[in-house]
Scaffold this active site. Sequence first.
Site, PDB file in Angstrom:
ATOM      1  N   SER A  66      59.519  58.659  30.864  1.00 19.08           N
ATOM      2  CA  SER A  66      58.174  58.207  31.241  1.00 19.08           C
ATOM      3  C   SER A  66      58.150  57.210  32.382  1.00 19.08           C
ATOM      4  O   SER A  66      57.457  56.195  32.326  1.00 19.08           O
ATOM      5  CB  SER A  66      57.427  57.628  30.039  1.00 19.08           C
ATOM      6  OG  SER A  66      57.226  58.623  29.096  1.00 19.08           O
ATOM      7  N   SER A  67      58.885  57.532  33.438  1.00 17.61           N
ATOM      8  CA  SER A  67      58.783  56.696  34.643  1.00 17.61           C
ATOM      9  C   SER A  67      57.345  56.694  35.150  1.00 17.61           C
ATOM     10  O   SER A  67      56.877  55.690  35.692  1.00 17.61           O
ATOM     11  CB  SER A  67      59.735  57.204  35.725  1.00 17.61           C
ATOM     12  OG  SER A  67      59.477  58.561  36.010  1.00 17.61           O
ATOM     13  N   GLU A 107      47.167  60.626  35.317  1.00 15.03           N
ATOM     14  CA  GLU A 107      48.205  61.655  35.183  1.00 15.03           C
ATOM     15  C   GLU A 107      47.581  63.053  35.085  1.00 15.03           C
ATOM     16  O   GLU A 107      48.030  63.995  35.722  1.00 15.03           O
ATOM     17  CB  GLU A 107      49.025  61.349  33.925  1.00 15.03           C
ATOM     18  CG  GLU A 107      50.154  62.290  33.692  1.00 15.03           C
ATOM     19  CD  GLU A 107      51.502  61.592  33.684  1.00 15.03           C
ATOM     20  OE1 GLU A 107      51.555  60.350  33.658  1.00 15.03           O
ATOM     21  OE2 GLU A 107      52.498  62.299  33.724  1.00 15.03           O
ATOM     22  N   ASP A 128      52.845  58.524  26.052  1.00 14.89           N
ATOM     23  CA  ASP A 128      53.687  57.722  26.941  1.00 14.89           C
ATOM     24  C   ASP A 128      52.961  56.448  27.368  1.00 14.89           C
ATOM     25  O   ASP A 128      53.536  55.355  27.390  1.00 14.89           O
ATOM     26  CB  ASP A 128      54.073  58.529  28.188  1.00 14.89           C
ATOM     27  CG  ASP A 128      54.728  59.853  27.835  1.00 14.89           C
ATOM     28  OD1 ASP A 128      55.142  60.022  26.678  1.00 14.89           O
ATOM     29  OD2 ASP A 128      54.815  60.721  28.719  1.00 14.89           O
ATOM     30  N   ALA A 174      63.872  61.936  33.916  1.00 12.79           N
ATOM     31  CA  ALA A 174      64.803  61.934  32.787  1.00 12.79           C
ATOM     32  C   ALA A 174      64.080  62.021  31.449  1.00 12.79           C
ATOM     33  O   ALA A 174      64.693  61.903  30.396  1.00 12.79           O
ATOM     34  CB  ALA A 174      65.675  60.687  32.835  1.00 12.79           C
ATOM     35  N   GLY A 175      62.760  62.195  31.479  1.00 13.05           N
ATOM     36  CA  GLY A 175      62.011  62.262  30.227  1.00 13.05           C
ATOM     37  C   GLY A 175      61.815  60.894  29.605  1.00 13.05           C
ATOM     38  O   GLY A 175      61.591  60.774  28.399  1.00 13.05           O
ATOM     39  N   GLU A 233      57.095  65.217  18.744  1.00 16.08           N
ATOM     40  CA  GLU A 233      57.109  65.734  20.117  1.00 16.08           C
ATOM     41  C   GLU A 233      56.087  66.853  20.295  1.00 16.08           C
ATOM     42  O   GLU A 233      56.011  67.771  19.465  1.00 16.08           O
ATOM     43  CB  GLU A 233      58.513  66.255  20.425  1.00 16.08           C
ATOM     44  CG  GLU A 233      59.014  65.905  21.792  1.00 16.08           C
ATOM     45  CD  GLU A 233      59.221  64.412  22.004  1.00 16.08           C
ATOM     46  OE1 GLU A 233      58.306  63.763  22.541  1.00 16.08           O
ATOM     47  OE2 GLU A 233      60.288  63.907  21.627  1.00 16.08           O
ATOM     48  N   ASP A 270      51.120  64.932  20.519  1.00 18.45           N
ATOM     49  CA  ASP A 270      50.049  64.030  20.999  1.00 18.45           C
ATOM     50  C   ASP A 270      48.814  64.791  21.473  1.00 18.45           C
ATOM     51  O   ASP A 270      47.688  64.444  21.115  1.00 18.45           O
ATOM     52  CB  ASP A 270      50.560  63.002  22.024  1.00 18.45           C
ATOM     53  CG  ASP A 270      51.122  63.566  23.306  1.00 18.45           C
ATOM     54  OD1 ASP A 270      51.296  64.799  23.403  1.00 18.45           O
ATOM     55  OD2 ASP A 270      51.393  62.759  24.235  1.00 18.45           O
ATOM     56  N   TYR A 279      55.520  73.285  30.009  1.00 13.09           N
ATOM     57  CA  TYR A 279      54.707  72.309  29.268  1.00 13.09           C
ATOM     58  C   TYR A 279      53.274  72.835  29.120  1.00 13.09           C
ATOM     59  O   TYR A 279      52.698  72.821  28.034  1.00 13.09           O
ATOM     60  CB  TYR A 279      54.720  70.960  30.003  1.00 13.09           C
ATOM     61  CG  TYR A 279      54.049  69.844  29.237  1.00 13.09           C
ATOM     62  CD1 TYR A 279      54.802  68.961  28.473  1.00 13.09           C
ATOM     63  CD2 TYR A 279      52.666  69.684  29.264  1.00 13.09           C
ATOM     64  CE1 TYR A 279      54.199  67.927  27.763  1.00 13.09           C
ATOM     65  CE2 TYR A 279      52.055  68.662  28.560  1.00 13.09           C
ATOM     66  CZ  TYR A 279      52.819  67.788  27.810  1.00 13.09           C
ATOM     67  OH  TYR A 279      52.214  66.783  27.108  1.00 13.09           O
TER      68      TYR A 279
END
Length: 395
Positions: free
Chosen positions: A139-140, A173, A185, A136-137, A34, A37, A237
């Site tokens: 990766s929508s 993104e 993701d 919700a974490g 986590e 990346d 983040y």
Amino acid sequence: MTTQDAAVRLFHDLIGHAPDGIWSAPGRVNLIGEHTDYNDGLVLPFAIPHRTYAAVGMRSDDRIRVASTFADAPVEVSLDELRSLFPTGAGAQPAVAEWAAYPLGVAWALQLADATAHGIEHGVDIAIASDVPVGAGLSSSAAIEGATASALNELWAVGLDRTALAGIGRRAENEAVGAPTGIMDQMASMLGEADAALFLDCRSLEAQTVGLGMAEAGLAILVIDTRVSHAHSTGGYRERRASCELGAQIMGVPALRDVSVDDLPRAQELMDDVTFRRVRHIVTENQRVLDTVQTLRESGARAIGDLLVASHVSMRDDFEISVAELDTAVQAALDVGALGARMTGGGFGGAAIALVEQHAAPTVTDAVTAAFTASGFTAPHIFPVTPSAGAARDA
Ligand code: GLA
């Protein structure tokens, strides 16, 4: 009605005829690795069964129109306007509704990447429906990017491969939406495979699949969506990312990928305590990804529980991206015998995962739900996920 049917119906209602095709891409869960990346490090995510569907049709003019089942009105721009819509540079704020910045950002990034002689002349209609939980974490956003990128790459005959399309999603993104995220993701969504995790080197983008054999081993992975919503375009983040860049600079390396566990004593001497703990999380997390891959290959998924827990503790104490709901979910799951558990994704809310014996799934679900009630938290949403296939054309 299936989510795929919902996308087709939306397309039909908006345009009055059937789409040229339907493409979809999944959300993801990260098994371990986590915040590594964007440090050129290692990750081990898998795609989940929840998908976003894009029903898409070519137009004869130069308009791009996007509609989705989660917004009231479609958004429409011309191919020319698209070029000026997103000012280049990470951190720019989108000039369109945030949801629309994902598909339009993909169209924009594909337009910039298009190296075909024919150029992109025709617009498209895009209708989007999704069953990936938002915020919700899971990766929508990568799912929207993956479905849209797959569709437009084919309809516009741009000819990019899956890894390049993941890069298109990430560019959308980072530069269109303004979230300074890494590539994990999008790669998981494009390259996921059934019953396997994707071992990805985020520097070389070399990807290997690692079989998980969950069903054969009688194991399941539960997602515990805490319903605490997060956004990565703001706040924590971005701060964590800045700390990592500072840490790498102090160590004199291009990225924290280049710092090993043996370098940590020197790092501790050189930097302030907070920066050091951020660095220690990344460095030890990269090692845990390697250890997890090796353990999966040698001993199977049942043996990785302690690594998952160590990852959670590192995110809680060193990287400080967990919240009370995530810690409660992890602890309650472990207390009733989960083999391992950790928060997954960017943190500050979102979801945890728990690795459990299949037969123990109801017990773990009940225990986590009870712990949330006892703490006065909103009831979590808990469901099993099977590692699933990545982006595809469905019709
Ligand atoms: C979010 C980002 C990813 C990654 C994770 C943390 O999901 O989109 O790029 O940084 O957080 O591992």
